[in-house]
Design a protein around this motif. Structure first.
Motif, PDB file in Angstrom:
ATOM      1  N   LEU A 188       0.741  16.159 -10.336  1.00  0.00           N
ATOM      2  CA  LEU A 188       0.999  14.780 -10.473  1.00  0.00           C
ATOM      3  C   LEU A 188      -0.530  14.004  -9.999  1.00  0.00           C
ATOM      4  N   SER A 189      -0.697  12.978 -10.546  1.00  0.00           N
ATOM      5  CA  SER A 189      -1.897  12.314  -9.960  1.00  0.00           C
ATOM      6  C   SER A 189      -1.399  11.419  -8.735  1.00  0.00           C
ATOM      7  N   GLY A 190      -2.406  10.863  -8.149  1.00  0.00           N
ATOM      8  CA  GLY A 190      -1.862  10.053  -6.945  1.00  0.00           C
ATOM      9  C   GLY A 190      -0.892   8.922  -7.067  1.00  0.00           C
ATOM     10  N   GLY A 191      -1.287   8.134  -8.111  1.00  0.00           N
ATOM     11  CA  GLY A 191      -0.469   7.014  -8.492  1.00  0.00           C
ATOM     12  C   GLY A 191       0.854   7.496  -8.830  1.00  0.00           C
ATOM     13  N   GLN A 192       1.128   8.625  -9.826  1.00  0.00           N
ATOM     14  CA  GLN A 192       2.174   9.121 -10.089  1.00  0.00           C
ATOM     15  C   GLN A 192       3.110   9.517  -8.927  1.00  0.00           C
ATOM     16  N   ARG A 193       2.319  10.195  -7.952  1.00  0.00           N
ATOM     17  CA  ARG A 193       3.145  10.755  -6.696  1.00  0.00           C
ATOM     18  C   ARG A 193       3.720   9.441  -6.016  1.00  0.00           C
ATOM     19  N   GLN A 194       2.783   8.465  -5.841  1.00  0.00           N
ATOM     20  CA  GLN A 194       3.519   7.306  -5.264  1.00  0.00           C
ATOM     21  C   GLN A 194       4.770   6.680  -5.910  1.00  0.00           C
ATOM     22  N   ARG A 195       4.558   6.690  -7.317  1.00  0.00           N
ATOM     23  CA  ARG A 195       5.842   6.153  -8.053  1.00  0.00           C
ATOM     24  C   ARG A 195       7.064   7.113  -7.814  1.00  0.00           C
ATOM     25  N   VAL A 196       6.943   8.380  -7.539  1.00  0.00           N
ATOM     26  CA  VAL A 196       8.079   9.104  -7.074  1.00  0.00           C
ATOM     27  C   VAL A 196       8.575   8.806  -5.864  1.00  0.00           C
ATOM     28  N   GLY A 197       7.611   8.459  -4.867  1.00  0.00           N
ATOM     29  CA  GLY A 197       7.768   8.229  -3.564  1.00  0.00           C
ATOM     30  C   GLY A 197       8.679   6.727  -3.461  1.00  0.00           C
ATOM     31  N   VAL A 198       8.426   5.879  -4.407  1.00  0.00           N
ATOM     32  CA  VAL A 198       9.212   4.750  -4.577  1.00  0.00           C
ATOM     33  C   VAL A 198      10.457   5.000  -5.049  1.00  0.00           C
ATOM     34  N   MET A 258       8.228  -0.039   3.757  1.00  0.00           N
ATOM     35  CA  MET A 258       6.898   0.551   2.964  1.00  0.00           C
ATOM     36  C   MET A 258       5.778   0.320   3.772  1.00  0.00           C
ATOM     37  N   ASP A 259       5.198   1.374   4.236  1.00  0.00           N
ATOM     38  CA  ASP A 259       3.901   1.502   4.991  1.00  0.00           C
ATOM     39  C   ASP A 259       2.835   1.911   4.460  1.00  0.00           C
ATOM     40  N   GLU A 260       1.955   0.915   3.882  1.00  0.00           N
ATOM     41  CA  GLU A 260       0.779   1.143   3.227  1.00  0.00           C
ATOM     42  C   GLU A 260       1.017   2.007   1.953  1.00  0.00           C
ATOM     43  N   PRO A 261       1.981   1.994   1.053  1.00  0.00           N
ATOM     44  CA  PRO A 261       2.328   2.657   0.271  1.00  0.00           C
ATOM     45  C   PRO A 261       1.345   2.985  -1.112  1.00  0.00           C
ATOM     46  N   PHE A 262       0.540   1.975  -1.121  1.00  0.00           N
ATOM     47  CA  PHE A 262      -0.469   2.181  -2.279  1.00  0.00           C
ATOM     48  C   PHE A 262      -2.013   2.386  -1.635  1.00  0.00           C
ATOM     49  N   GLY A 263      -1.876   2.466  -0.409  1.00  0.00           N
ATOM     50  CA  GLY A 263      -3.390   2.603   0.309  1.00  0.00           C
ATOM     51  C   GLY A 263      -4.255   3.840  -0.191  1.00  0.00           C
ATOM     52  N   VAL A 314      -5.704   1.918  -9.914  1.00  0.00           N
ATOM     53  CA  VAL A 314      -4.249   2.332  -9.770  1.00  0.00           C
ATOM     54  C   VAL A 314      -3.410   1.554  -8.939  1.00  0.00           C
ATOM     55  N   ARG A 315      -4.048   1.144  -7.768  1.00  0.00           N
ATOM     56  CA  ARG A 315      -3.378   0.148  -6.826  1.00  0.00           C
ATOM     57  C   ARG A 315      -2.760  -0.850  -7.540  1.00  0.00           C
ATOM     58  N   GLU A 316      -3.759  -1.600  -8.275  1.00  0.00           N
ATOM     59  CA  GLU A 316      -3.365  -3.035  -8.606  1.00  0.00           C
ATOM     60  C   GLU A 316      -1.986  -2.600  -9.717  1.00  0.00           C
ATOM     61  N   HIS A 317      -2.318  -1.539 -10.442  1.00  0.00           N
ATOM     62  CA  HIS A 317      -1.254  -1.086 -11.365  1.00  0.00           C
ATOM     63  C   HIS A 317       0.116  -1.067 -10.627  1.00  0.00           C
ATOM     64  N   HIS A 335      -2.919  -3.567   5.418  1.00  0.00           N
ATOM     65  CA  HIS A 335      -4.091  -4.118   6.422  1.00  0.00           C
ATOM     66  C   HIS A 335      -5.044  -5.102   5.451  1.00  0.00           C
ATOM     67  N   ASP A 336      -4.577  -5.041   4.088  1.00  0.00           N
ATOM     68  CA  ASP A 336      -5.345  -5.459   3.070  1.00  0.00           C
ATOM     69  C   ASP A 336      -4.882  -7.180   2.735  1.00  0.00           C
ATOM     70  N   ILE A 337      -5.405  -8.285   3.175  1.00  0.00           N
ATOM     71  CA  ILE A 337      -4.740  -9.681   2.869  1.00  0.00           C
ATOM     72  C   ILE A 337      -4.622  -9.850   1.447  1.00  0.00           C
ATOM     73  N   GLU A 338      -5.508  -9.304   0.494  1.00  0.00           N
ATOM     74  CA  GLU A 338      -5.145  -9.731  -0.632  1.00  0.00           C
ATOM     75  C   GLU A 338      -4.026  -9.134  -1.516  1.00  0.00           C
ATOM     76  N   GLU A 339      -3.668  -7.790  -0.974  1.00  0.00           N
ATOM     77  CA  GLU A 339      -2.283  -7.211  -1.153  1.00  0.00           C
ATOM     78  C   GLU A 339      -1.161  -8.006  -0.602  1.00  0.00           C
ATOM     79  N   ALA A 340      -1.099  -8.523   0.718  1.00  0.00           N
ATOM     80  CA  ALA A 340      -0.448  -9.079   1.430  1.00  0.00           C
ATOM     81  C   ALA A 340       0.184 -10.342   0.584  1.00  0.00           C
ATOM     82  N   VAL A 341      -1.030 -11.187   0.188  1.00  0.00           N
ATOM     83  CA  VAL A 341      -0.822 -12.429  -0.592  1.00  0.00           C
ATOM     84  C   VAL A 341      -0.405 -12.114  -1.822  1.00  0.00           C
ATOM     85  N   ARG A 342      -0.341 -11.173  -2.537  1.00  0.00           N
ATOM     86  CA  ARG A 342       0.101 -10.986  -3.962  1.00  0.00           C
ATOM     87  C   ARG A 342       1.303 -10.320  -4.067  1.00  0.00           C
TER      88      ARG A 342
END
Length: 396
Positions: free
Chosen positions: A137-147, A160-165, A171-174, A195-202
């Motif tokens: 799997l790609s990194g993004g696909q593995r993250q989906r499996v983790g979720v 969730m501890d920095e799950p998309f970092g 891929v992160r935005e997706h 640690h990303d304020i933009e991710e926190a805001v979104r």
């Protein structure tokens, strides 16, 4: 759903990771914990599932003091997603996802059926990906499996501890978009460390901005960006917090201009008369079904442009296509992105199937200023009147 009561974590060497922390997370709420490395946000989260034990205070989950719960049983009732995903390399994607239901004693067939449902929910077709292994799997696909694995036992709480970092920005935005879609359906109670304020805001319904072992401000993204409670918060969210506010400020009906509207099949002469009566140099053109089609200049309709308008011409003959439109309530960031994508001086805004008006760059700027001023003054956005430089509000 989650309640911290004067919680402290102090290590043997005297280091205080979390100091007298008190706050609540409502059922179905997503709170993002954001701050620099070492500020205590991950420690806060890990104390909820007792991967770290507090040295003082109490943590309650759904009214139960977790100190009295069996740690292993507690963890099986709380979904946990980490940056490294932690999939078992020797198990297929389907079996990885079915891990927790299996540990809870669910029959294998039922656990795998639940796993297949969750894989489909996170956008991974189980018939395609179920029999693959993590290294396929790609990194993004593995993250989906983790979720999916974290959701497999239908836990009310998700950590969730920095799950998309660990994935690239695209891929992160997706993944963020997919998670917001999931959360709008599942309404889990979520603590999300970043640690990303933009991710926190979104992502966050509220944001907890951490200083050293304590929360400097806990409020909605709009308030944190528009009215930082402390100098530390203002510095952390950045001098460009006005731009970050674009992500959390929705387009409202009061932000729109309302130029004349014509239909593609209207006779050109009749449309020209309408523009002349309104004193307008152009009109928005809608398709027969009311969807945005583009625009048409008055000169094209009257035949005073480069070519005369035929007597039997319709608006369609001279309309100029532009597919830039947004739904009412879309964030201003999406509006600005759409303008730039289409190199447009305005975009159409709809409420369902109904055309409402257009948003121009000047109106977008005014909307952002009103929202920021409203948060700073504690009033509603609609009550804010702005002083503008003469000519600044003219449509582009």
């Amino acid at each position: 759903m989650i309640r911290f009561e004067h919680v402290t974590k102090r290590y043997a060497d005297g280091t205080t990771a979390v100091d007298d922390l008190s706050f609540e997370v409502a059922e179905g709420e997503l709170i993002t914990l954001v701050g620099p490395s070492g500020c205590g946000k991950t420690t806060t989260m890990k104390m909820v599932n007792r991967l770290i034990e507090p040295t003082g205070g109490r943590i309650l989950v759904d009214g139960e003091d977790i100190a009295a719960a069996d740690p292993v049983e507690l963890r099986r009732r709380i979904g946990y997603v980490i940056q490294q995903v932690g999939l078992f390399p020797h198990k297929t994607v389907l079996d990885n996802t079915a891990t927790v239901p299996h540990l809870l004693g669910h029959p294998r067939k039922k656990a795998r059926a639940r796993a297949a449902e969750l894989l489909d929910l996170v956008g991974l077709d189980p018939s395609v990906y179920g029999d693959r292994y993590p290294d396929q799997l790609s990194g993004g696909q593995r993250q989906r499996v983790g979720v999916a694995r974290a959701l497999a036992a239908d836990p009310p709480v998700l950590l969730m501890d920095e799950p998309f970092g660990a994935v690239d920005p695209v891929v992160r935005e997706h993944l963020q978009n997919e998670f917001l879609r999931l959360q709008s359906t599942l309404h889990k109670t979520v603590l999300f460390v970043t640690h990303d304020i933009e991710e926190a805001v979104r992502l966050g319904d509220r944001i907890a901005v951490y200083g050293a072992g304590r929360i400097e401000q806990l409020d909605t993204p709009a308030t944190v960006l528009g009215a930082p409670a402390t100098p530390y918060t203002a510095e952390f969210v950045g001098a460009d917090r006005g731009l970050k506010r674009l992500s959390v400020t929705p387009v409202e009906a009061a932000d729109l201009e309302e130029p004349p509207v014509v239909r593609v099949d209207d006779p050109a002469g009749r449309a020209a008369d309408r523009l002349a009566a309104a004193g307008a140099p152009w009109a928005v053109v809608l398709g027969a079904d009311g969807s945005p089609y583009g625009w048409v200049p008055a000169t094209a309709l009257t035949g005073t442009g480069e070519e005369p308008a035929p007597q039997d011409a319709t608006v369609r003959t001279h309309a100029r296509r532009m597919d830039a439109w947004l739904p009412l309530g879309a964030p201003l960031r999406q509006a600005l992105s759409t303008m730039l994508q289409h190199d447009a001086g305005w975009i159409a805004v709809r409420d369902g199937d109904r055309h409402l008006g257009v948003l121009t760059p000047a109106r977008l700027h005014s909307a952002l200023r009103r929202a920021t001023t409203a948060d700073a003054s504690g009033t509603s956005r609609g009550e804010i009147a702005l002083d503008t430089v003469p000519g600044a509000g003219a449509p582009l």
